[in-house]
Design a protein around this motif. Structure first.
Motif, PDB file in Angstrom:
ATOM      1  N   MET A   1      38.133  31.413  43.188  1.00  0.00           N
ATOM      2  CA  MET A   1      37.204  30.560  43.966  1.00  0.00           C
ATOM      3  C   MET A   1      36.295  31.226  45.041  1.00  0.00           C
ATOM      4  O   MET A   1      35.397  31.052  45.317  1.00  0.00           O
ATOM      5  N   ALA A   2      37.068  31.737  45.692  1.00  0.00           N
ATOM      6  CA  ALA A   2      36.701  32.507  47.184  1.00  0.00           C
ATOM      7  C   ALA A   2      35.719  33.614  46.446  1.00  0.00           C
ATOM      8  O   ALA A   2      34.777  33.591  47.370  1.00  0.00           O
ATOM      9  N   LYS A   3      35.977  34.306  45.644  1.00  0.00           N
ATOM     10  CA  LYS A   3      35.158  35.232  45.158  1.00  0.00           C
ATOM     11  C   LYS A   3      33.928  34.593  44.675  1.00  0.00           C
ATOM     12  O   LYS A   3      32.583  35.353  44.850  1.00  0.00           O
ATOM     13  N   LEU A   4      33.661  33.443  43.969  1.00  0.00           N
ATOM     14  CA  LEU A   4      32.811  32.707  43.466  1.00  0.00           C
ATOM     15  C   LEU A   4      31.868  32.071  44.771  1.00  0.00           C
ATOM     16  O   LEU A   4      30.687  32.267  44.784  1.00  0.00           O
ATOM     17  N   ALA A   5      32.522  31.727  46.074  1.00  0.00           N
ATOM     18  CA  ALA A   5      31.919  31.207  46.884  1.00  0.00           C
ATOM     19  C   ALA A   5      30.982  32.326  47.611  1.00  0.00           C
ATOM     20  O   ALA A   5      30.129  31.933  48.296  1.00  0.00           O
ATOM     21  N   ALA A   6      31.624  33.545  47.556  1.00  0.00           N
ATOM     22  CA  ALA A   6      30.743  34.804  48.285  1.00  0.00           C
ATOM     23  C   ALA A   6      29.577  35.134  47.247  1.00  0.00           C
ATOM     24  O   ALA A   6      28.756  35.890  48.104  1.00  0.00           O
ATOM     25  N   GLY A  73      29.155  32.333  31.969  1.00  0.00           N
ATOM     26  CA  GLY A  73      29.019  33.399  31.099  1.00  0.00           C
ATOM     27  C   GLY A  73      29.327  34.972  31.866  1.00  0.00           C
ATOM     28  O   GLY A  73      29.048  35.885  31.199  1.00  0.00           O
ATOM     29  N   ASP A  74      29.250  34.890  33.173  1.00  0.00           N
ATOM     30  CA  ASP A  74      29.541  35.996  33.889  1.00  0.00           C
ATOM     31  C   ASP A  74      31.268  36.340  34.376  1.00  0.00           C
ATOM     32  O   ASP A  74      31.304  37.356  34.588  1.00  0.00           O
ATOM     33  N   ILE A  75      31.658  35.222  34.332  1.00  0.00           N
ATOM     34  CA  ILE A  75      33.121  35.181  35.084  1.00  0.00           C
ATOM     35  C   ILE A  75      34.045  36.044  34.547  1.00  0.00           C
ATOM     36  O   ILE A  75      34.898  36.756  35.050  1.00  0.00           O
ATOM     37  N   PHE A  76      33.893  36.441  33.268  1.00  0.00           N
ATOM     38  CA  PHE A  76      34.733  37.510  32.556  1.00  0.00           C
ATOM     39  C   PHE A  76      34.047  38.754  32.364  1.00  0.00           C
ATOM     40  O   PHE A  76      34.647  39.893  32.654  1.00  0.00           O
ATOM     41  N   ALA A  77      32.917  38.802  31.912  1.00  0.00           N
ATOM     42  CA  ALA A  77      32.012  39.851  31.855  1.00  0.00           C
ATOM     43  C   ALA A  77      31.901  40.901  32.939  1.00  0.00           C
ATOM     44  O   ALA A  77      31.734  42.182  32.955  1.00  0.00           O
ATOM     45  N   ARG A 100      43.148  31.393  32.682  1.00  0.00           N
ATOM     46  CA  ARG A 100      43.246  29.840  33.032  1.00  0.00           C
ATOM     47  C   ARG A 100      42.644  29.751  34.534  1.00  0.00           C
ATOM     48  O   ARG A 100      41.811  28.777  34.654  1.00  0.00           O
ATOM     49  N   ALA A 101      43.047  30.700  35.435  1.00  0.00           N
ATOM     50  CA  ALA A 101      42.350  30.507  36.830  1.00  0.00           C
ATOM     51  C   ALA A 101      40.625  30.657  36.917  1.00  0.00           C
ATOM     52  O   ALA A 101      39.984  29.920  37.299  1.00  0.00           O
ATOM     53  N   LYS A 102      40.407  31.635  35.852  1.00  0.00           N
ATOM     54  CA  LYS A 102      38.878  31.926  35.831  1.00  0.00           C
ATOM     55  C   LYS A 102      38.133  30.724  35.008  1.00  0.00           C
ATOM     56  O   LYS A 102      37.043  30.293  35.264  1.00  0.00           O
ATOM     57  N   THR A 103      38.904  30.245  34.191  1.00  0.00           N
ATOM     58  CA  THR A 103      38.316  28.953  33.169  1.00  0.00           C
ATOM     59  C   THR A 103      38.281  27.855  34.060  1.00  0.00           C
ATOM     60  O   THR A 103      37.223  26.902  34.084  1.00  0.00           O
ATOM     61  N   ALA A 104      39.379  27.489  34.971  1.00  0.00           N
ATOM     62  CA  ALA A 104      39.448  26.440  35.833  1.00  0.00           C
ATOM     63  C   ALA A 104      38.119  26.531  37.162  1.00  0.00           C
ATOM     64  O   ALA A 104      37.529  25.559  37.339  1.00  0.00           O
ATOM     65  N   THR A 105      37.910  27.737  37.388  1.00  0.00           N
ATOM     66  CA  THR A 105      37.006  27.809  38.359  1.00  0.00           C
ATOM     67  C   THR A 105      35.741  27.605  37.624  1.00  0.00           C
ATOM     68  O   THR A 105      34.571  27.050  38.672  1.00  0.00           O
ATOM     69  N   ALA A 106      35.365  28.076  36.829  1.00  0.00           N
ATOM     70  CA  ALA A 106      34.104  27.980  35.782  1.00  0.00           C
ATOM     71  C   ALA A 106      33.756  26.547  35.600  1.00  0.00           C
ATOM     72  O   ALA A 106      32.589  26.292  35.794  1.00  0.00           O
ATOM     73  N   VAL A 111      31.046  21.469  36.936  1.00  0.00           N
ATOM     74  CA  VAL A 111      31.196  19.583  37.275  1.00  0.00           C
ATOM     75  C   VAL A 111      30.299  19.652  38.856  1.00  0.00           C
ATOM     76  O   VAL A 111      29.825  18.650  38.777  1.00  0.00           O
ATOM     77  N   LEU A 112      30.668  20.586  39.411  1.00  0.00           N
ATOM     78  CA  LEU A 112      30.153  20.446  41.154  1.00  0.00           C
ATOM     79  C   LEU A 112      28.645  20.351  40.775  1.00  0.00           C
ATOM     80  O   LEU A 112      27.890  19.748  41.511  1.00  0.00           O
TER      81      LEU A 112
END
Length: 260
Positions: A1-6, A73-77, A100-106, A111-112
């Motif tokens: 989530m920190a990586k995504l927020a950045a 679509g990018d979180i694993f690739a 699980r962590a990446k799926t939950a974050t995506a 939802v947000l």
């Protein structure tokens, strides 16, 4: 989530969800003619609750699949693109934990983003157009308080399908290892599903398309509410989610990542 927020992309996506409805409402509110060929298009000038439903129907065509896949679509690739899988898996975590962590974050991002888009659309429409009563799909007049609740419920009804599109994007991301394919493929598939859903004579197939639950809110706007499409759409969305995530999970577990 920190990586995504950045990431700038995720921040700009949320900013777009907040600002785009303002521009859309201003444009349509300033036009004399109404898009009468679209559901609730004729009422966008007479009730501030009609505009969110009009935008909701339009967003189902390609905006929702795009929102669901822009991160998923990018979180694993992305790890394949930068060759960082080995680095991640040296941090005392298993592939299952990473999945699980990446799926939950995506999913949380999807939802947000949907919630921000909904709040901005409903709030802007009420502020600029007003809180006049809404005419239902069967001609009944819906008071302002009930109309607001129904509009919010209608937007909330698309969340299961959004999670399904998120799972589909994750599957494409894992399988193709290509961020562009992971983002674009769910959008293209969503458009194809929408086109298939508009073809007559394939009602059984249409019921199992992931795009169909995005229209299940229609039953909330009738004189006698009917919840069959909502219930079946929830089951269809859950089926797509479980199947896509299961295939993606086992594909990631079997993958050879010694090369990066």
């Amino acid at each position: 989530m920190a990586k995504l927020a950045a990431q700038a992309r995720s921040r700009y996506t949320l900013l777009g969800c907040a600002l785009a409805p303002i521009a859309i409402v201003l444009v349509f509110n300033g036009q004399q003619q109404t898009p009468s060929d679209t559901i609730y298009g004729r009422q966008i000038h007479t009730s501030g609750f009609a505009m969110p439903l009009f935008i909701l129907a339009f967003a189902a065509q390609w905006i929702f699949p795009l929102l669901a896949s822009v991160v998923a679509g990018d979180i694993f690739a992305n790890e394949d693109q930068h060759g960082t899988w080995k680095t991640i898996l040296t941090r005392s975590v298993s592939r299952g934990q990473v999945f699980r962590a990446k799926t939950a974050t995506a999913t949380l991002f999807t939802v947000l983003a949907t919630a921000v888009l909904a709040v901005s659309t409903v709030g802007t429409s009420m502020l600029l157009i007003g809180t006049q009563p809404l005419t239902g799909l069967t001609g009944q007049l819906i008071g302002s308080g009930d109309a607001l609740m129904l509009v919010l419920a209608s937007w909330a009804s698309v969340l299961p399908a959004m999670v399904g599109f998120t799972a589909l994007a994750i599957l494409v991301s894992v399988k193709t290892r290509n961020p562009a394919a992971g983002v674009a493929a769910p959008v293209v598939l969503g458009l194809i599903m929408t086109l298939l859903g508009s073809i007559g004579g394939i009602d059984l197939l249409r019921r199992f398309l992931l795009s169909t639950p995005l229209e299940s809110w229609y039953g909330l706007l009738t004189q006698q509410h009917f919840y069959g499409p909502l219930t079946f759409g929830l089951a269809v969305s859950a089926g797509w989610t479980v199947i896509c995530l299961t295939v993606a999970y086992f594909s990631l577990q079997r993958r050879d990542i010694t090369g990066g």
